[in-house]
Design an enzyme around this catalytic site. Structure first.
Site, PDB file in Angstrom:
ATOM      1  N   ARG A 126       1.566 -11.757  -1.108  1.00 55.00           N
ATOM      2  CA  ARG A 126      -0.013 -12.195  -0.481  1.00 55.00           C
ATOM      3  C   ARG A 126      -0.300 -13.228  -0.988  1.00 55.00           C
ATOM      4  NH1 ARG A 126      -1.785  -7.420   3.577  1.00 55.00           N
ATOM      5  NH2 ARG A 126      -0.477  -6.365   3.917  1.00 55.00           N
ATOM      6  N   SER A 178      -1.305  -3.395  10.500  1.00 58.12           N
ATOM      7  CA  SER A 178      -0.596  -4.882   9.141  1.00 58.12           C
ATOM      8  C   SER A 178       0.359  -5.464   9.354  1.00 58.12           C
ATOM      9  CB  SER A 178      -0.760  -4.024   7.415  1.00 58.12           C
ATOM     10  OG  SER A 178      -2.556  -3.582   7.584  1.00 58.12           O
ATOM     11  N   ASP A 225      -9.940  -8.997   8.757  1.00 58.82           N
ATOM     12  CA  ASP A 225      -9.263  -7.601   7.885  1.00 58.82           C
ATOM     13  C   ASP A 225      -9.898  -6.647   8.612  1.00 58.82           C
ATOM     14  OD1 ASP A 225      -6.837  -6.574   7.328  1.00 58.82           O
ATOM     15  OD2 ASP A 225      -7.949  -6.689   5.234  1.00 58.82           O
ATOM     16  N   HIS A 256     -10.383  -1.763  11.794  1.00 61.54           N
ATOM     17  CA  HIS A 256      -9.501  -2.843  11.482  1.00 61.54           C
ATOM     18  C   HIS A 256      -9.419  -4.213  12.011  1.00 61.54           C
ATOM     19  CE1 HIS A 256      -4.720  -2.544   9.663  1.00 61.54           C
ATOM     20  NE2 HIS A 256      -6.093  -3.767   8.363  1.00 61.54           N
ATOM     21  N   ASN A 298      -1.385 -18.598  21.832  1.00 59.77           N
ATOM     22  CA  ASN A 298      -2.348 -17.236  22.089  1.00 59.77           C
ATOM     23  C   ASN A 298      -3.874 -17.741  22.142  1.00 59.77           C
ATOM     24  OD1 ASN A 298      -0.165 -15.623  21.184  1.00 59.77           O
ATOM     25  ND2 ASN A 298      -1.047 -15.233  18.795  1.00 59.77           N
ATOM     26  N   TYR A 347       1.387 -17.734  17.882  1.00 59.43           N
ATOM     27  CA  TYR A 347       0.682 -18.784  17.023  1.00 59.43           C
ATOM     28  C   TYR A 347      -0.451 -19.263  18.047  1.00 59.43           C
ATOM     29  CZ  TYR A 347       3.944 -17.378  13.357  1.00 59.43           C
ATOM     30  OH  TYR A 347       4.631 -16.678  12.557  1.00 59.43           O
ATOM     31  N   ARG A 365       0.620  -1.365   0.215  1.00 56.48           N
ATOM     32  CA  ARG A 365       0.225  -0.161  -0.235  1.00 56.48           C
ATOM     33  C   ARG A 365       0.717   1.100  -0.166  1.00 56.48           C
ATOM     34  NH1 ARG A 365      -2.285   0.754   4.052  1.00 56.48           N
ATOM     35  NH2 ARG A 365      -1.393  -0.724   5.501  1.00 56.48           N
ATOM     36  N   ARG A 425       2.893  -5.019  17.923  1.00 59.99           N
ATOM     37  CA  ARG A 425       4.434  -5.469  17.680  1.00 59.99           C
ATOM     38  C   ARG A 425       5.470  -4.614  18.456  1.00 59.99           C
ATOM     39  NH1 ARG A 425       6.954  -8.728  13.890  1.00 59.99           N
ATOM     40  NH2 ARG A 425       4.586  -9.189  12.993  1.00 59.99           N
ATOM     41  N   LYS A 454      -3.525 -10.410  12.901  1.00 62.15           N
ATOM     42  CA  LYS A 454      -4.782 -10.744  12.406  1.00 62.15           C
ATOM     43  C   LYS A 454      -5.201 -11.624  11.422  1.00 62.15           C
ATOM     44  CE  LYS A 454      -6.166  -6.585  10.444  1.00 62.15           C
ATOM     45  NZ  LYS A 454      -4.925  -6.180  10.661  1.00 62.15           N
ATOM     46  N   THR A 455      -4.242 -12.033  10.632  1.00 58.80           N
ATOM     47  CA  THR A 455      -5.168 -13.413   9.751  1.00 58.80           C
ATOM     48  C   THR A 455      -4.531 -14.375  11.095  1.00 58.80           C
ATOM     49  OG1 THR A 455      -4.374 -12.198   7.877  1.00 58.80           O
ATOM     50  CG2 THR A 455      -4.669 -14.618   8.128  1.00 58.80           C
ATOM     51  N   LYS A 514     -10.238  -1.955   1.503  1.00 59.74           N
ATOM     52  CA  LYS A 514      -9.500  -1.188   2.178  1.00 59.74           C
ATOM     53  C   LYS A 514     -10.218   0.695   1.685  1.00 59.74           C
ATOM     54  CE  LYS A 514      -6.280  -3.211   3.867  1.00 59.74           C
ATOM     55  NZ  LYS A 514      -6.296  -3.375   5.615  1.00 59.74           N
ATOM     56  N   CYS A 568       0.844  -7.298  11.669  1.00 57.16           N
ATOM     57  CA  CYS A 568       1.242  -7.909  13.330  1.00 57.16           C
ATOM     58  C   CYS A 568       0.711  -9.225  14.133  1.00 57.16           C
ATOM     59  CB  CYS A 568       0.628  -6.389  13.732  1.00 57.16           C
ATOM     60  SG  CYS A 568       1.523  -5.532  13.546  1.00 57.16           S
ATOM     61  N   TYR A 595      -2.064  -3.293  -7.023  1.00 60.40           N
ATOM     62  CA  TYR A 595      -1.217  -3.651  -5.621  1.00 60.40           C
ATOM     63  C   TYR A 595      -2.659  -3.743  -5.163  1.00 60.40           C
ATOM     64  CZ  TYR A 595      -0.612  -4.919  -1.689  1.00 60.40           C
ATOM     65  OH  TYR A 595      -0.439  -5.420  -0.589  1.00 60.40           O
ATOM     66  N   GLY A 596      -3.090  -5.111  -4.302  1.00 60.67           N
ATOM     67  CA  GLY A 596      -4.493  -5.120  -3.891  1.00 60.67           C
ATOM     68  C   GLY A 596      -4.965  -3.837  -3.011  1.00 60.67           C
ATOM     69  N   GLY A 597      -4.050  -3.725  -2.145  1.00 64.25           N
ATOM     70  CA  GLY A 597      -4.634  -2.426  -1.438  1.00 64.25           C
ATOM     71  C   GLY A 597      -4.837  -1.041  -1.748  1.00 64.25           C
TER      72      GLY A 597
HETATM   73  C1  OXD Z   1      -3.195  -4.414   5.072  1.00 64.84           C
HETATM   74  C2  OXD Z   1      -3.545  -5.182   4.586  1.00 64.84           C
HETATM   75  O1  OXD Z   1      -2.063  -3.909   4.655  1.00 64.84           O
HETATM   76  O2  OXD Z   1      -4.942  -6.020   4.759  1.00 64.84           O
HETATM   77  O3  OXD Z   1      -3.271  -4.022   5.955  1.00 64.84           O
HETATM   78  O4  OXD Z   1      -3.288  -5.467   3.430  1.00 64.84           O
HETATM   79 MN    MN Z   2      -5.610  -5.034   6.991  1.00 66.57          MN
END
Ligand code: OXD
Ligand code: MN
Length: 572
Positions: free
Chosen positions: A355, A252, A279, A230, A482, A479, A73, A386, A256-257, A210, A254, A201-203
């Site tokens: 990604r 991002s 996300d 988010h 947690n 992992y 991004r 983080r 979440k996924t 986003k 850190c 690019y994605g974002g």
């Molecule tokens: C981000 C994403 O950068 O989810 O937060 O792509």
């Molecule tokens: Mn994200």
């Protein structure tokens, strides 16, 4: 230009907007996508024929490489164009909407010549949900259209809703010449429009994500009394079959996924954790409680670090029907990234922000709440960052308002998810700094106000999986472990687990609660450093001073917090 039949499909309002863009960009043809399998196959075939996509050895998986300068991004190219500059707030880049629109339309002149313009109508959120929203996105890039076909619910039903008078968001993406000097991702929240040029690019380019689900949605949410966040969310089922909704905002890259796809095993094998979102969630109040829906249909996650050991649930779905972008590639045409076993020679090095794009519907343990109109009831909210020191593994804040304050104070070590990598710590309130479509000071007030509507606000926690020892090694295994932290949080909300009062909040009584690691490590993970916290709070004050509208109630809470830290006896 649109045919008579296409105009009928799109309806008057959408046709008008599309034709305006088509007149400027001059595409060779226009295609309306309706979320059919054949459309995805067509996009893949075209990308393969044009040698833009590489077919991998993994079943139905493909590899794509973007330009190295367009692989994350770009926050410096992202703008909020509101009529008044103050409405974008001090953390957003602002541009005058009229001036930038004129400039963008100039950049878009003839940009689609010889290309196909794809129109993607979509619904964000469960179709039956009163909280769901609709939009229409245009792109001239098959790779973007392919990603969007996975990330969003592309459906003609969106057009039906628009024809019935529903408001919609309109997004335009064009690859242009991928000129980084002329890359713009511009949001016009007052007009519910987004224009993104010179990026794929994605974002930056997948505007349902986003741009709509966070930036435009947060702007609407402020007006309408809800929250676009988010955050990931999971439904945890205890061995007693009780259900707990947990949501978490981490910046991002850190985790979440990873938390979203956690697989309780070992001592937690009687537990279950079902995925709602990895996300983004939209939060609404209903009968004094918070409910979350996921506006997305797919996951656009960071590949690095994902493997059978850390994340078997995710690995299971990545082996099929996945688009990999900027990961590594082996001679045998398998994807590769840090953390995977390397069995072959690499012919393409992975980008740290490599990604995967995969449908969430294929996830083996998706919560039924994903499809329900009101979504998942949220019982605990987590903020996390983080941080190599200072922040304990977990602490419980003393109130909704203090939770909001800690969320606003969030700062994290920088990662590869955004191009701008300054090193050191980045302020990222609620992990929303790159995604809040309006003045963040008003966003903080909005959070405070939202809490007042709740009968019993869920407790707000702060977590940090990334604390390190003197040698620089991570202390906490992270992992699936947690789950220990999740268990403590759930027991706290049931009033079961005991806790130790500290100036920042409650930390676990780790002499009693089992975290599965040695006591010395726990002592390090829960150490409260007085000087460090005083500096943290001082830095927070400096950061908050950039907001002329910073809420007084949070300043008051911050002063109280500082006094508690100053007067706390740390030698106990
Ligand atoms: C981000 C994403 O950068 O989810 O937060 O792509
Ligand atoms: Mn994200």
């Amino acid at each position: 230009m649109l045919s008579k039949e296409q105009k009928e499909i799109l309806g008057e309002k959408v046709s008008k907007k599309v034709e305006k863009i088509a007149k400027i960009t001059k595409p060779k043809e226009i295609k309306i996508l309706k979320g059919e399998k054949s459309e995805v196959e067509f996009l893949i075939k075209k990308l393969l024929d044009e040698k833009r996509l590489i077919k991998l050895k993994w079943k139905n998986c493909y590899f794509y490489k973007t330009k190295p300068y367009d692989a994350a991004r770009s926050e410096s190219s992202t703008y909020i164009a509101t009529k008044k500059k103050e409405d974008a707030g001090p953390t957003n880049n602002w541009l005058d909407p009229n001036e930038i629109r004129a400039k963008l339309l100039k950049i878009l002149e003839n940009a689609m010549e010889g290309k196909t313009m794809y129109i993607l109508p979509y619904i964000l959120g469960p179709e039956s949900s009163p909280y769901s929203r609709v939009g229409v996105m245009i792109t001239d890039n098959e790779f973007v259209a392919l990603n969007e076909s996975i990330l969003a619910n592309i459906t003609q039903k969106a057009l039906d809703r628009i024809k019935n008078g529903e408001d919609f968001v309109f997004g335009v993406n064009s690859t242009c010449k991928l000129d980084p000097e002329n890359r713009y991702i511009v949001h016009f929240p007052e007009k519910k429009e987004v224009i993104s040029v010179n990026t794929e690019y994605g974002g930056n380019a997948d505007l349902t994500k986003k741009s709509h689900a966070l930036r435009i949605a947060s702007f609407q949410a402020k007006k309408e009394g809800w929250l676009a966040e988010h955050m990931m969310a999971i439904q945890v089922i205890t061995p007693e079959k009780e259900s707990f909704g947990i949501s978490a905002a981490f910046p991002s890259m850190c985790g979440k996924t990873n938390l979203a796809t956690i697989k309780p095993d070992g001592v937690f094998k009687e537990w279950d954790a079902k995925l709602l979102s990895d996300d983004i969630i939209w939060l609404h109040e209903k009968e004094g409680k918070i409910y979350a829906i996921n506006p997305e249909y797919g996951m656009f996650g960071v590949a690095s670090g994902t493997n059978e050991k850390t994340n078997s649930n995710l690995m299971e779905i990545l082996k099929e029907d996945t688009i990999f972008t900027n990961v590594g590639l082996t001679k045998n045409l398998e994807p590769w990234w840090e953390g995977l076993e390397l069995k072959d020679e690499i012919i393409e090095k992975p980008h740290p922000n490599g990604r995967f794009t995969v449908s969430i519907l294929r996830y083996p343990n998706l919560s039924e709440k994903f499809f329900e109109a009101y979504g998942l009831k949220i019982d605990a909210i987590l903020f996390g960052a983080r941080r190599r020191d200072l922040i304990p593994l977990v602490f419980e804040t003393y109130s909704w308002e203090e939770g909001v304050l800690f969320g606003a104070m969030l700062r994290s070590e920088t990662t590869a998810a955004a191009n701008e990598n300054s090193g050191g710590l980045n302020n990222d309130p609620m992990a929303m700094k790159p995604f809040c479509g309006y003045d963040m000071a008003k966003y903080f007030s909005h959070w405070v106000k939202f809490g007042k509507k709740l009968k019993e606000p869920p407790k707000i926690y702060f977590v940090n999986w990334f604390r390190r020892d003197e040698k620089g090694n991570f202390i906490w295994p992270g992992y699936n472990d947690n789950m220990y932290v999740i268990k403590w949080i759930i027991e706290r909300s049931k009033g079961k687990a005991s806790a130790i009062r500290t100036p920042i909040g409650f930390i676990p009584n780790y002499n009693e609660f089992d975290f599965g690691i040695e006591k010395e490590k726990l002592e390090k993970l829960f150490e409260i450093d007085k000087q460090g916290w005083l500096k943290e709070l001082g830095d927070a004050k400096t950061f908050f001073s950039i907001f002329p509208n910073f809420p007084k109630v949070l300043s008051k809470k911050l002063n109280e917090l500082e006094k508690r830290v100053e007067s706390y006896d740390f030698k106990r």
